[in-house]
Design a protein around this motif. Structure first.
Motif, mmCIF file in Angstrom:
data_model
loop_
_atom_site.group_PDB
_atom_site.id
_atom_site.type_symbol
_atom_site.label_atom_id
_atom_site.label_comp_id
_atom_site.label_asym_id
_atom_site.label_seq_id
_atom_site.Cartn_x
_atom_site.Cartn_y
_atom_site.Cartn_z
ATOM 1 N N THR A 47 0.843 -1.376 0.149
ATOM 2 C CA THR A 47 0.063 -0.068 0.035
ATOM 3 C C THR A 47 0.941 1.072 -0.002
ATOM 4 O O THR A 47 0.584 2.284 -0.730
ATOM 5 C CB THR A 47 -0.985 0.008 1.189
ATOM 6 O OG1 THR A 47 -1.861 -1.082 1.205
ATOM 7 C CG2 THR A 47 -1.870 1.180 1.414
ATOM 8 N N ARG A 48 1.821 1.336 0.793
ATOM 9 C CA ARG A 48 2.892 2.381 0.690
ATOM 10 C C ARG A 48 3.548 2.427 -0.403
ATOM 11 O O ARG A 48 3.617 3.814 -0.902
ATOM 12 C CB ARG A 48 3.998 2.546 1.959
ATOM 13 C CG ARG A 48 3.564 2.604 3.614
ATOM 14 C CD ARG A 48 4.560 2.650 4.393
ATOM 15 N NE ARG A 48 5.243 1.747 4.355
ATOM 16 C CZ ARG A 48 5.007 0.377 5.191
ATOM 17 N NH1 ARG A 48 4.033 0.350 6.056
ATOM 18 N NH2 ARG A 48 5.965 -0.611 5.161
ATOM 19 N N LEU A 49 3.857 1.280 -1.097
ATOM 20 C CA LEU A 49 4.739 1.562 -2.334
ATOM 21 C C LEU A 49 3.684 2.411 -3.516
ATOM 22 O O LEU A 49 4.033 3.204 -4.002
ATOM 23 C CB LEU A 49 5.088 0.025 -2.922
ATOM 24 C CG LEU A 49 5.815 0.127 -4.149
ATOM 25 C CD1 LEU A 49 7.019 -1.000 -4.001
ATOM 26 C CD2 LEU A 49 4.918 0.050 -5.406
ATOM 27 N N CYS A 56 4.211 10.077 -6.942
ATOM 28 C CA CYS A 56 5.250 10.599 -7.750
ATOM 29 C C CYS A 56 4.828 10.775 -9.339
ATOM 30 O O CYS A 56 5.258 11.803 -9.895
ATOM 31 C CB CYS A 56 6.359 9.372 -7.727
ATOM 32 S SG CYS A 56 7.819 9.557 -8.735
ATOM 33 N N GLY A 57 4.195 9.803 -9.695
ATOM 34 C CA GLY A 57 3.700 9.877 -11.041
ATOM 35 C C GLY A 57 2.200 10.809 -10.999
ATOM 36 O O GLY A 57 1.699 10.883 -12.264
ATOM 37 N N VAL A 138 7.514 4.440 -11.179
ATOM 38 C CA VAL A 138 7.660 3.302 -10.301
ATOM 39 C C VAL A 138 9.041 2.960 -9.618
ATOM 40 O O VAL A 138 9.555 2.995 -8.619
ATOM 41 C CB VAL A 138 7.207 1.851 -10.917
ATOM 42 C CG1 VAL A 138 7.453 0.901 -10.052
ATOM 43 C CG2 VAL A 138 5.766 2.106 -11.202
ATOM 44 N N LEU A 139 10.075 3.253 -10.769
ATOM 45 C CA LEU A 139 11.317 2.904 -10.511
ATOM 46 C C LEU A 139 12.086 3.944 -9.587
ATOM 47 O O LEU A 139 13.013 3.705 -8.879
ATOM 48 C CB LEU A 139 12.405 2.535 -11.779
ATOM 49 C CG LEU A 139 11.898 1.495 -12.348
ATOM 50 C CD1 LEU A 139 12.921 1.352 -13.622
ATOM 51 C CD2 LEU A 139 11.727 0.163 -11.853
ATOM 52 N N VAL A 167 15.637 7.668 -11.706
ATOM 53 C CA VAL A 167 15.584 9.001 -11.464
ATOM 54 C C VAL A 167 16.735 9.294 -10.675
ATOM 55 O O VAL A 167 16.871 9.862 -9.723
ATOM 56 C CB VAL A 167 14.288 9.565 -10.879
ATOM 57 C CG1 VAL A 167 14.482 10.972 -10.605
ATOM 58 C CG2 VAL A 167 13.155 8.967 -11.205
ATOM 59 N N LYS A 168 17.993 8.779 -11.106
ATOM 60 C CA LYS A 168 19.379 8.782 -10.714
ATOM 61 C C LYS A 168 20.252 9.209 -11.583
ATOM 62 O O LYS A 168 19.794 9.074 -12.606
ATOM 63 C CB LYS A 168 20.025 7.442 -9.963
ATOM 64 C CG LYS A 168 18.956 7.059 -8.832
ATOM 65 C CD LYS A 168 19.360 5.955 -8.131
ATOM 66 C CE LYS A 168 20.508 5.750 -7.448
ATOM 67 N NZ LYS A 168 20.730 6.485 -6.068
#
Length: 175
Positions: A47-49, A56-57, A138-139, A167-168
């Motif tokens: 749920t947190r993910l 984020c999206g 997601v990533l 996102v790195k």
């Protein structure tokens, strides 16, 4: 839905319908309850993910964020191999780990662009741009959930270009 009750080593566990920690091969590095619920549907980590992916999206609904999370994590499961795959599955919530572990590892990993195209092919009405957004949504939350060290190890096993999807900054060998 079928619920499997795991044998419990404690009388309290047997009465409550939860399996003991020793039977849970999925320990989360950032702490979890000592007893995991029998049903994966109530996986608070999942749920947190999904909530992180939704934020984020900027997905309009939780269902949309969950659909994207399932698609991208399933695709990622075919790309990550070896010890990093096992470590990633252990670090993620149970449902995410199942999605990763249920995929057959690819004989040859996809490039980052091919990975995005593969996600687009799995998503109805997706364009390359929306698939890139979904993948990064997601990533991009994974390093926060699994830690930068593990995310870096996973990235080191993937072809060049995946860091941007996480996102790195792109990893470069030391000179």
């Amino acid at each position: 839905m079928t619920t499997t009750i795991w044998p419990s080593t404690t009388e309290e566990g047997a009465r409550s319908g939860v399996r003991p920690r020793s039977a849970d091969v999925h320990d989360h590095p950032h702490g979890r309850d000592d007893l995991a619920p029998v049903s994966d549907v109530s996986d608070a980590g999942w749920t947190r993910l999904v909530d992180e992916v939704r934020e984020c999206g900027l997905y309009p609904t939780r269902a949309a964020a969950e659909r994207v999370s399932r698609t991208v994590l399933s695709a990622l499961g075919g790309q990550v191999t070896g010890e990093e795959r096992d470590a990633l599955a252990r670090a993620l919530p149970r449902e995410a780990a199942r999605l990763i572990a249920s995929q057959v590892p690819a004989a040859h990993p996809l490039t980052a662009a091919e990975f995005v195209d593969a996600v687009a092919a799995r998503t109805r009405s997706a364009t390359p741009a929306t698939a890139r957004w979904d993948v990064s949504s997601v990533l991009g939350v994974l390093p926060k959930l699994v830690g930068d060290d593990l995310a870096t190890r996973v990235l080191s096993r993937l072809p060049s270009g995946y860091a941007l999807l996480f996102v790195k900054a792109e990893l470069a060998p030391a000179s």
